[in-house]
Design a protein around this motif. Structure first.
Motif, PDB file in Angstrom:
ATOM      1  N   ASP A  30       0.788  -1.249   0.000  1.00 26.75           N
ATOM      2  CA  ASP A  30       0.000   0.000   0.000  1.00 26.75           C
ATOM      3  C   ASP A  30       0.815   1.292   0.000  1.00 26.75           C
ATOM      4  N   HIS A  31       2.129   1.203  -0.082  1.00 22.55           N
ATOM      5  CA  HIS A  31       2.928   2.429  -0.080  1.00 22.55           C
ATOM      6  C   HIS A  31       2.958   3.110  -1.449  1.00 22.55           C
ATOM      7  N   GLY A  32       2.468   2.399  -2.503  1.00 22.58           N
ATOM      8  CA  GLY A  32       2.301   3.073  -3.788  1.00 22.58           C
ATOM      9  C   GLY A  32       3.128   2.515  -4.938  1.00 22.58           C
ATOM     10  N   LYS A  33       3.599   1.283  -4.786  1.00 27.45           N
ATOM     11  CA  LYS A  33       4.388   0.657  -5.844  1.00 27.45           C
ATOM     12  C   LYS A  33       3.635   0.599  -7.172  1.00 27.45           C
ATOM     13  N   THR A  34       2.384   0.133  -7.128  1.00 19.41           N
ATOM     14  CA  THR A  34       1.603  -0.006  -8.359  1.00 19.41           C
ATOM     15  C   THR A  34       1.317   1.351  -8.994  1.00 19.41           C
ATOM     16  N   THR A  35       0.903   2.291  -8.169  1.00 18.80           N
ATOM     17  CA  THR A  35       0.575   3.626  -8.688  1.00 18.80           C
ATOM     18  C   THR A  35       1.816   4.266  -9.314  1.00 18.80           C
ATOM     19  N   ASN A 147       6.932   8.564  -1.150  1.00 14.84           N
ATOM     20  CA  ASN A 147       5.648   8.810  -1.819  1.00 14.84           C
ATOM     21  C   ASN A 147       4.620   9.432  -0.854  1.00 14.84           C
ATOM     22  N   LYS A 148       3.507   9.831  -1.411  1.00  3.90           N
ATOM     23  CA  LYS A 148       2.357  10.349  -0.643  1.00  3.90           C
ATOM     24  C   LYS A 148       2.718  11.584   0.186  1.00  3.90           C
ATOM     25  N   ASP A 150       1.640  14.396  -0.243  1.00  4.05           N
ATOM     26  CA  ASP A 150       0.377  15.125   0.004  1.00  4.05           C
ATOM     27  C   ASP A 150      -0.187  14.827   1.396  1.00  4.05           C
ATOM     28  N   ARG A 151       0.048  13.627   1.896  1.00  7.64           N
ATOM     29  CA  ARG A 151      -0.487  13.257   3.212  1.00  7.64           C
ATOM     30  C   ARG A 151       0.154  14.074   4.335  1.00  7.64           C
ATOM     31  N   SER A 203       4.188  12.528  -5.215  1.00  3.19           N
ATOM     32  CA  SER A 203       2.895  11.884  -5.056  1.00  3.19           C
ATOM     33  C   SER A 203       2.607  11.107  -6.333  1.00  3.19           C
ATOM     34  N   ALA A 204       2.568   9.798  -6.196  1.00  6.13           N
ATOM     35  CA  ALA A 204       2.324   8.959  -7.377  1.00  6.13           C
ATOM     36  C   ALA A 204       0.893   9.165  -7.856  1.00  6.13           C
ATOM     37  N   LYS A 205       0.001   9.392  -6.905  1.00  4.15           N
ATOM     38  CA  LYS A 205      -1.402   9.599  -7.239  1.00  4.15           C
ATOM     39  C   LYS A 205      -1.544  10.838  -8.122  1.00  4.15           C
TER      40      LYS A 205
HETATM   41  P1  GDP Z   1       1.062  -0.918  -3.587  1.00  8.14           P
HETATM   42  O1  GDP Z   1       0.359  -1.890  -2.699  1.00  8.14           O
HETATM   43  O2  GDP Z   1       2.392  -0.523  -3.013  1.00  8.14           O
HETATM   44  O3  GDP Z   1       1.147  -1.333  -5.013  1.00  8.14           O
HETATM   45  O4  GDP Z   1       0.205   0.445  -3.496  1.00  8.14           O
HETATM   46  P2  GDP Z   1      -0.804   1.077  -4.541  1.00  8.14           P
HETATM   47  O5  GDP Z   1      -0.094   1.732  -5.649  1.00  8.14           O
HETATM   48  O6  GDP Z   1      -1.865   0.091  -4.873  1.00  8.14           O
HETATM   49  O7  GDP Z   1      -1.396   2.242  -3.632  1.00  8.14           O
HETATM   50  C1  GDP Z   1      -2.067   1.979  -2.404  1.00  8.14           C
HETATM   51  C2  GDP Z   1      -3.075   3.074  -2.117  1.00  8.14           C
HETATM   52  O8  GDP Z   1      -2.392   4.316  -1.941  1.00  8.14           O
HETATM   53  C3  GDP Z   1      -4.055   3.305  -3.261  1.00  8.14           C
HETATM   54  O9  GDP Z   1      -5.302   3.573  -2.708  1.00  8.14           O
HETATM   55  C4  GDP Z   1      -3.504   4.525  -3.970  1.00  8.14           C
HETATM   56  O10 GDP Z   1      -4.474   5.279  -4.627  1.00  8.14           O
HETATM   57  C5  GDP Z   1      -2.901   5.301  -2.821  1.00  8.14           C
HETATM   58  N1  GDP Z   1      -1.818   6.188  -3.251  1.00  8.14           N
HETATM   59  C6  GDP Z   1      -0.819   5.933  -4.142  1.00  8.14           C
HETATM   60  N2  GDP Z   1      -0.036   7.013  -4.282  1.00  8.14           N
HETATM   61  C7  GDP Z   1      -0.532   7.966  -3.468  1.00  8.14           C
HETATM   62  C8  GDP Z   1      -0.132   9.325  -3.181  1.00  8.14           C
HETATM   63  O11 GDP Z   1       0.825   9.870  -3.709  1.00  8.14           O
HETATM   64  N3  GDP Z   1      -0.902   9.980  -2.246  1.00  8.14           N
HETATM   65  C9  GDP Z   1      -1.978   9.418  -1.623  1.00  8.14           C
HETATM   66  N4  GDP Z   1      -2.636  10.156  -0.744  1.00  8.14           N
HETATM   67  N5  GDP Z   1      -2.366   8.158  -1.905  1.00  8.14           N
HETATM   68  C10 GDP Z   1      -1.664   7.445  -2.803  1.00  8.14           C
END
Ligand code: GDP
Length: 397
Positions: A30-35, A147-148, A150-151, A203-205
């Protein structure tokens, strides 16, 4: 938008090993690898000639779906140009967790560098530590992407100064891992730092990111980030990604700090290949010599509805071409390479021949499984010994 490059262009670039990088992405869940990976593909993925025409015909929605489906595949090839130099960068799928089959270790063998993704609020977590440790033990060089961001503004309500202090703590926590797990010779060199351009924030999002060099070039800073997220103005947030795209921040670190294959193999082969380094194969592996005997390790098997079994992995030495008679070392079977392919973006293209340092996708090896070593030399030393539990079944969907 992803770049269109012809197959000839890609082959020309990868003909020079200095312009190749093979890396993976690791993160706590959930740290944002996929995004982040998705954002790299969206900005820097190569569109293969076979889908370039088709892409025009598809609406963007469908393209998006296609990408989502395949980002978790074996390999995604990216194109990055900086300071007038072109790079072909293979992003090889690295599972996020360690399971008993050793999948992480196997994927780590095919790559020379990792981008460690960390959530800015959660920081370095147990899984970040476990996988970083494994990477360091395999002599895979890390860079850090936090990442993130913005949080930090929206949830922790930190100001620009406080953000930087907070982030420095994450960086030093990460460097403690390097200190503990990296080998003495690389410990200092492999520690990450802002000034060394081996840490990026973003922010990957929202698809923005910056490292030290980019901040110097574009003038972007934590105050801009703070202003964008406190204003809640989507246009301001969007402007961050236009001014400082995440893909540049991450790929800039990759080309600067992750070694090209021939540089990496010199110090990695003694660690990952248990054979005789003075043998012909040993010497070819150390030099990533395309003229030596071929040795490849399969990291992933995909089953393609049309092509059947596709064995993707890292070719460490030699050259592999259509029609080659090879040996599946662990299976103790001969095989014949029907077709040599590479990934362009995330689609497979026929190239017929590929030299060491690259990531071939081979058709025709119906008995290969992940972890298998493929060689033109019968009885070559395998990378690892894998057990064939039963005869592999070939499924044609
Ligand atoms: P993975 O498990 O590492 O592959 O994580 P994901 O890419 O699936 O991201 C996990 C969650 O974090 C998802 O709900 C994303 O939308 C969210 N997310 C990813 N990047 C960011 C970011 O830069 N900021 C915020 N606030 N959320 C993010």
């Amino acid at each position: 938008m992803p770049k269109f490059k012809s197959t000839q262009d890609i082959l020309r670039i990868i003909g020079n090993k200095d312009q190749i990088r093979n890396f993976g992405v690791i993160a706590h869940v959930d740290h944002g690898k996929t995004t982040m990976s998705d954002s790299l593909l969206a900005a820097s993925g190569i569109i293969s000639p076979s889908v370039a025409g088709q892409a025009l015909a598809l609406d963007s929605m469908k393209l998006e779906q296609n990408r989502q489906m395949t980002i978790r595949g074996a390999n995604v090839t990216l194109f990055y140009e900086t300071d007038g130099k072109e790079y072909v960068i293979n992003m090889i799928d690295t599972p996020g967790h360690i399971d008993f089959t050793g999948r992480v270790t196997r994927a780590l063998r095919a790559i020379d560098g990792v981008v460690v993704v960390s959530d800015s609020v959660e920081g370095i977590m147990t899984q970040t530590e476990t996988v970083t440790r494994q990477a360091l033990e395999e002599r895979v060089r890390p860079v850090l992407y936090i990442n993130k961001i913005d949080r930090l503004v929206k949830e922790l309500k930190l100001g620009p100064e406080e953000m930087q202090k907070w982030l420095m703590n994450i960086i030093s926590h990460f460097n403690q891992l390097v200190d503990i797990y990296a080998e003495p010779e690389v410990k200092e060199k492999w520690k990450v730092s802002i000034q060394g351009n081996s840490v990026a924030f973003g922010s990957a999002k929202d698809r923005w990111g910056f490292n030290f060099k980019m901040a110097k070039k574009t003038g972007i800073n934590f105050k801009d980030v703070y202003d964008a997220y406190t204003s809640n103005d989507p246009a301001l947030i969007k402007s961050l990604s236009e001014r400082s795209p995440l893909s540049d921040a991450v790929l800039g670190m990759v080309v600067e700090h992750h070694p090209p294959p021939h540089v990496a193999q010199r110090y990695r082969i003694p660690k990952i290949w248990p054979g005789d380094l003075n043998s012909d194969i040993g010497k070819a592996l150390l030099a990533c010599d395309e003229k030596g005997p071929a040795l490849m390790m399969v990291t992933t098997i995909n089953v393609d509805p049309q092509a059947g079994r596709v064995a993707t992995g890292r070719l460490y030495s030699g050259t592999i071409k259509d029609g080659d008679e090879v040996y599946l070392i662990d299976a103790k079977r001969p095989g014949r390479v029907q077709s040599v392919n590479i990934y362009m973006g995330n689609t497979r293209e026929i190239v017929s021949v590929l030299p060491a340092g690259n990531i071939p996708a081979l058709l025709g090896l119906d008995y290969a499984i992940a972890g298998e070593t493929i060689s033109t030399v019968k009885g070559a030393q395998a990378f690892e010994s894998i057990k064939y539990v039963s005869e592999p079944v070939v499924t044609i969907a």
